[in-house]
Write a protein that holds these residues in place. Structure first.
Motif, PDB file in Angstrom:
ATOM      1  N   ALA A  82      50.011  44.204  70.739  1.00  0.00           N
ATOM      2  CA  ALA A  82      50.144  43.512  72.017  1.00  0.00           C
ATOM      3  C   ALA A  82      48.945  43.867  72.867  1.00  0.00           C
ATOM      4  O   ALA A  82      48.417  44.981  72.778  1.00  0.00           O
ATOM      5  N   SER A  83      48.494  42.924  73.666  1.00  0.00           N
ATOM      6  CA  SER A  83      47.320  43.155  74.496  1.00  0.00           C
ATOM      7  C   SER A  83      47.428  42.352  75.781  1.00  0.00           C
ATOM      8  O   SER A  83      47.995  41.258  75.798  1.00  0.00           O
ATOM      9  N   THR A  84      46.885  42.910  76.841  1.00  0.00           N
ATOM     10  CA  THR A  84      46.825  42.175  78.100  1.00  0.00           C
ATOM     11  C   THR A  84      45.600  41.262  78.143  1.00  0.00           C
ATOM     12  O   THR A  84      45.438  40.480  79.078  1.00  0.00           O
ATOM     13  N   HIS A  85      44.725  41.353  77.126  1.00  0.00           N
ATOM     14  CA  HIS A  85      43.553  40.482  77.055  1.00  0.00           C
ATOM     15  C   HIS A  85      43.965  39.081  76.602  1.00  0.00           C
ATOM     16  O   HIS A  85      44.877  38.925  75.781  1.00  0.00           O
ATOM     17  N   ASN A  86      43.255  38.061  77.081  1.00  0.00           N
ATOM     18  CA  ASN A  86      43.494  36.713  76.585  1.00  0.00           C
ATOM     19  C   ASN A  86      42.766  36.524  75.255  1.00  0.00           C
ATOM     20  O   ASN A  86      42.000  37.393  74.806  1.00  0.00           O
ATOM     21  N   LEU A  87      42.982  35.375  74.614  1.00  0.00           N
ATOM     22  CA  LEU A  87      42.432  35.148  73.273  1.00  0.00           C
ATOM     23  C   LEU A  87      40.915  35.173  73.252  1.00  0.00           C
ATOM     24  O   LEU A  87      40.304  35.728  72.324  1.00  0.00           O
ATOM     25  N   LEU A  88      40.295  34.564  74.258  1.00  0.00           N
ATOM     26  CA  LEU A  88      38.838  34.528  74.294  1.00  0.00           C
ATOM     27  C   LEU A  88      38.251  35.928  74.432  1.00  0.00           C
ATOM     28  O   LEU A  88      37.241  36.257  73.794  1.00  0.00           O
ATOM     29  N   THR A  89      38.904  36.768  75.246  1.00  0.00           N
ATOM     30  CA  THR A  89      38.420  38.134  75.412  1.00  0.00           C
ATOM     31  C   THR A  89      38.575  38.934  74.129  1.00  0.00           C
ATOM     32  O   THR A  89      37.666  39.677  73.725  1.00  0.00           O
ATOM     33  N   LEU A  90      39.709  38.771  73.456  1.00  0.00           N
ATOM     34  CA  LEU A  90      39.918  39.460  72.182  1.00  0.00           C
ATOM     35  C   LEU A  90      38.863  39.049  71.160  1.00  0.00           C
ATOM     36  O   LEU A  90      38.311  39.883  70.436  1.00  0.00           O
ATOM     37  N   ALA A  92      35.883  37.856  71.799  1.00  0.00           N
ATOM     38  CA  ALA A  92      34.589  38.381  72.224  1.00  0.00           C
ATOM     39  C   ALA A  92      34.444  39.862  71.878  1.00  0.00           C
ATOM     40  O   ALA A  92      33.380  40.313  71.424  1.00  0.00           O
ATOM     41  N   ILE A  93      35.523  40.631  72.094  1.00  0.00           N
ATOM     42  CA  ILE A  93      35.502  42.060  71.777  1.00  0.00           C
ATOM     43  C   ILE A  93      35.203  42.275  70.299  1.00  0.00           C
ATOM     44  O   ILE A  93      34.383  43.122  69.918  1.00  0.00           O
ATOM     45  N   ASN A  94      35.846  41.483  69.458  1.00  0.00           N
ATOM     46  CA  ASN A  94      35.672  41.680  68.018  1.00  0.00           C
ATOM     47  C   ASN A  94      34.334  41.162  67.506  1.00  0.00           C
ATOM     48  O   ASN A  94      33.769  41.726  66.565  1.00  0.00           O
ATOM     49  N   LEU A  95      33.812  40.133  68.141  1.00  0.00           N
ATOM     50  CA  LEU A  95      32.461  39.690  67.795  1.00  0.00           C
ATOM     51  C   LEU A  95      31.443  40.759  68.204  1.00  0.00           C
ATOM     52  O   LEU A  95      30.493  41.045  67.473  1.00  0.00           O
ATOM     53  N   LEU A  96      31.661  41.347  69.377  1.00  0.00           N
ATOM     54  CA  LEU A  96      30.780  42.418  69.835  1.00  0.00           C
ATOM     55  C   LEU A  96      30.872  43.635  68.921  1.00  0.00           C
ATOM     56  O   LEU A  96      29.868  44.286  68.626  1.00  0.00           O
ATOM     57  N   ASN A  97      32.086  43.939  68.443  1.00  0.00           N
ATOM     58  CA  ASN A  97      32.253  45.048  67.508  1.00  0.00           C
ATOM     59  C   ASN A  97      31.401  44.856  66.256  1.00  0.00           C
ATOM     60  O   ASN A  97      30.832  45.810  65.717  1.00  0.00           O
ATOM     61  N   GLY A  98      31.344  43.607  65.779  1.00  0.00           N
ATOM     62  CA  GLY A  98      30.550  43.320  64.599  1.00  0.00           C
ATOM     63  C   GLY A  98      29.083  43.653  64.807  1.00  0.00           C
ATOM     64  O   GLY A  98      28.408  44.181  63.906  1.00  0.00           O
ATOM     65  N   PHE A  99      28.593  43.368  66.013  1.00  0.00           N
ATOM     66  CA  PHE A  99      27.194  43.689  66.337  1.00  0.00           C
ATOM     67  C   PHE A  99      27.007  45.192  66.528  1.00  0.00           C
ATOM     68  O   PHE A  99      26.076  45.799  65.980  1.00  0.00           O
ATOM     69  N   LEU A 100      27.914  45.813  67.306  1.00  0.00           N
ATOM     70  CA  LEU A 100      27.780  47.228  67.614  1.00  0.00           C
ATOM     71  C   LEU A 100      27.929  48.118  66.383  1.00  0.00           C
ATOM     72  O   LEU A 100      27.410  49.236  66.334  1.00  0.00           O
ATOM     73  N   VAL A 112      42.008  48.160  63.989  1.00  0.00           N
ATOM     74  CA  VAL A 112      43.081  47.173  63.870  1.00  0.00           C
ATOM     75  C   VAL A 112      42.643  46.059  62.929  1.00  0.00           C
ATOM     76  O   VAL A 112      43.372  45.666  62.015  1.00  0.00           O
ATOM     77  N   LYS A 113      41.451  45.570  63.157  1.00  0.00           N
ATOM     78  CA  LYS A 113      40.916  44.476  62.344  1.00  0.00           C
ATOM     79  C   LYS A 113      40.795  44.877  60.870  1.00  0.00           C
ATOM     80  O   LYS A 113      41.208  44.133  59.972  1.00  0.00           O
ATOM     81  N   GLU A 114      40.252  46.061  60.606  1.00  0.00           N
ATOM     82  CA  GLU A 114      40.039  46.467  59.217  1.00  0.00           C
ATOM     83  C   GLU A 114      41.354  46.725  58.489  1.00  0.00           C
ATOM     84  O   GLU A 114      41.467  46.441  57.295  1.00  0.00           O
ATOM     85  N   ILE A 115      42.342  47.257  59.188  1.00  0.00           N
ATOM     86  CA  ILE A 115      43.653  47.430  58.556  1.00  0.00           C
ATOM     87  C   ILE A 115      44.223  46.081  58.144  1.00  0.00           C
ATOM     88  O   ILE A 115      44.750  45.915  57.041  1.00  0.00           O
ATOM     89  N   MET A 116      44.103  45.092  59.012  1.00  0.00           N
ATOM     90  CA  MET A 116      44.627  43.767  58.687  1.00  0.00           C
ATOM     91  C   MET A 116      43.831  43.097  57.576  1.00  0.00           C
ATOM     92  O   MET A 116      44.380  42.349  56.760  1.00  0.00           O
ATOM     93  N   GLU A 117      42.538  43.362  57.520  1.00  0.00           N
ATOM     94  CA  GLU A 117      41.727  42.811  56.431  1.00  0.00           C
ATOM     95  C   GLU A 117      42.128  43.424  55.090  1.00  0.00           C
ATOM     96  O   GLU A 117      42.065  42.756  54.049  1.00  0.00           O
ATOM     97  N   LEU A 118      42.552  44.684  55.101  1.00  0.00           N
ATOM     98  CA  LEU A 118      42.974  45.350  53.866  1.00  0.00           C
ATOM     99  C   LEU A 118      44.372  44.919  53.419  1.00  0.00           C
ATOM    100  O   LEU A 118      44.722  45.048  52.244  1.00  0.00           O
ATOM    101  N   LEU A 133      46.123  37.672  66.718  1.00  0.00           N
ATOM    102  CA  LEU A 133      45.487  38.370  65.610  1.00  0.00           C
ATOM    103  C   LEU A 133      44.586  37.443  64.804  1.00  0.00           C
ATOM    104  O   LEU A 133      43.499  37.832  64.363  1.00  0.00           O
ATOM    105  N   SER A 134      45.041  36.220  64.603  1.00  0.00           N
ATOM    106  CA  SER A 134      44.265  35.273  63.817  1.00  0.00           C
ATOM    107  C   SER A 134      43.001  34.842  64.556  1.00  0.00           C
ATOM    108  O   SER A 134      41.889  34.952  64.043  1.00  0.00           O
ATOM    109  N   TYR A 135      43.165  34.356  65.787  1.00  0.00           N
ATOM    110  CA  TYR A 135      42.012  33.880  66.554  1.00  0.00           C
ATOM    111  C   TYR A 135      41.178  35.036  67.095  1.00  0.00           C
ATOM    112  O   TYR A 135      39.953  35.044  67.002  1.00  0.00           O
ATOM    113  N   GLY A 136      41.849  36.022  67.653  1.00  0.00           N
ATOM    114  CA  GLY A 136      41.136  37.121  68.292  1.00  0.00           C
ATOM    115  C   GLY A 136      40.395  38.015  67.320  1.00  0.00           C
ATOM    116  O   GLY A 136      39.330  38.551  67.638  1.00  0.00           O
ATOM    117  N   PHE A 137      40.949  38.196  66.102  1.00  0.00           N
ATOM    118  CA  PHE A 137      40.343  39.113  65.135  1.00  0.00           C
ATOM    119  C   PHE A 137      39.728  38.394  63.937  1.00  0.00           C
ATOM    120  O   PHE A 137      39.161  39.024  63.057  1.00  0.00           O
TER     121      PHE A 137
END
Length: 341
Positions: A82-90, A92-100, A112-118, A133-137
């Motif tokens: 659960a998150s208080t972030h909206n879908l676009l923010t989620l 964006a966070i995960n796209l930024l994670n990919g760069f960082l 969270v993302k890698e556990i779901m990918e596994l 989870l689908s759109y945000g991650f």
């Protein structure tokens, strides 16, 4: 079928909603003939399980899931996200994670993302959670199967007289859960109750979140209608009786998935006022009052609407028809068979 359940290390400390979900899933799977083990870190892992079910996609379980996958285990994940972030923010966070990640810098969302990918399959509690989870991650929709939370039928038969006889109260406003918790939104709830001339009962543990908790307790002391009672065990008949004795159950948290206590109270016959965040509408439909947890006025207005309404048995019958543990776990069992075995 042999299944191993693994949860975050803190799951049995306070025995909250996730603990209840795990214990009931185990109980009703075993009634279907499934052998269910609970992971114990002090004993070597047996490798003859048909699948491993992970409860909560959390950093504390990341290495565990990774190692299990390396051993060729089939992985099921109930993300409890659960998150208080909206879908676009989620997103964006995960796209930024990919760069960082190129610089070895990341947020907790990476785990969270890698556990779901596994995972082989992911079991959200709501469509809203699946969408986040689908759109945000960026997780494929084909991995998701919605398995709702459940509730024990005993609450349907709860007797209000036990609570009323012990405390001399009935038709009150009820909240159960942590008191003084920012996530549970205690401060806005207490503020919203100001000026509502009706008895209010809080049942739960007062937790220490420093200044936030102190502000909550200070306002509670100023409101003569609010009474705090000690926490009750989940299997206590007095807790069930409290649900049945109240007029309205209130859960204005910042988010819920969807709040087992609200399901229990609804099954016992209480009217429900609940946060609109976390897919709660998927459980309560048009039979509850939904509030914006960030607005004191919204919470107050929701409570006033609820206590002004006549008793309506539709919700408790709907919960009984759709969300008893027996039915929820039967769907879980079929999902195991159809998707993994």
């Amino acid at each position: 079928m042999r299944i191993l359940f693994i949860a975050t290390p803190d799951v049995a400390i306070d025995k909250g909603g996730l603990y209840t979900q795990i214990i009931n899933s185990k109980k009703y799977l075993e009634k279907l003939g499934v052998e269910v083990g609970l992971y114990d870190i002090w004993h070597p892992l047996k490798e003859d399980y048909d699948l491993i079910h992970i409860f909560r996609a959390d950093i504390s379980l990341y290495d565990t899931v990774k190692r299990l996958k390396q051993k060729g285990m089939k992985i099921v994940v109930s993300p409890v996200f659960a998150s208080t972030h909206n879908l676009l923010t989620l997103r964006a966070i995960n796209l930024l994670n990919g760069f960082l990640n190129n610089f070895k810098v990341f947020t907790l969302h990476r785990f969270v993302k890698e556990i779901m990918e596994l995972a082989n399959i992911i079991l959200p509690n709501t469509d809203e959670e699946a969408k986040a989870l689908s759109y945000g991650f960026g997780i494929p929709k084909t991995k998701f199967v919605k398995i709702p939370n459940g509730v024990n039928e005993k609450f349907y038969f709860a007797d209000p007289n036990e609570f009323t006889a012990k405390y001399g109260m009935e038709n009150f406003i009820l909240y159960t859960g942590w008191i003084g918790s920012a996530r549970k939104n205690t401060l806005n709830l207490v503020r919203a109750l100001e000026g509502i001339n009706k008895k209010v009962v809080f049942i739960g543990k007062i937790i220490d979140e420093e200044n936030y908790t102190q502000k909550c307790l200070s306002l509670i002391k100023k409101n003569p209608n609010i009474e705090i009672l000690q926490p009750l065990p989940h299997d206590s008949s007095l807790l069930s009786s409290a649900y049945a004795a109240c007029d309205t159950f209130i859960l204005p948290s910042k988010f819920e998935t969807p709040g087992l206590s609200a399901l229990e109270a609804a099954l016992a016959g209480a009217k429900i006022v609940i946060t609109k965040r976390g897919g709660t509408r998927e459980y309560f439909g048009d039979m509850a009052e939904y509030v914006n947890p960030g607005s004191v006025k919204s919470i107050r207005d929701g409570i006033i609407r609820s206590i002004s309404k006549k008793e309506d048995k539709r919700l408790r019958e709907y919960i009984r028809e759709n969300f008893l543990w027996e039915k929820v776990v039967e769907k879980l069992y079929k999902t195991y068979l159809e998707r993994l075995l």
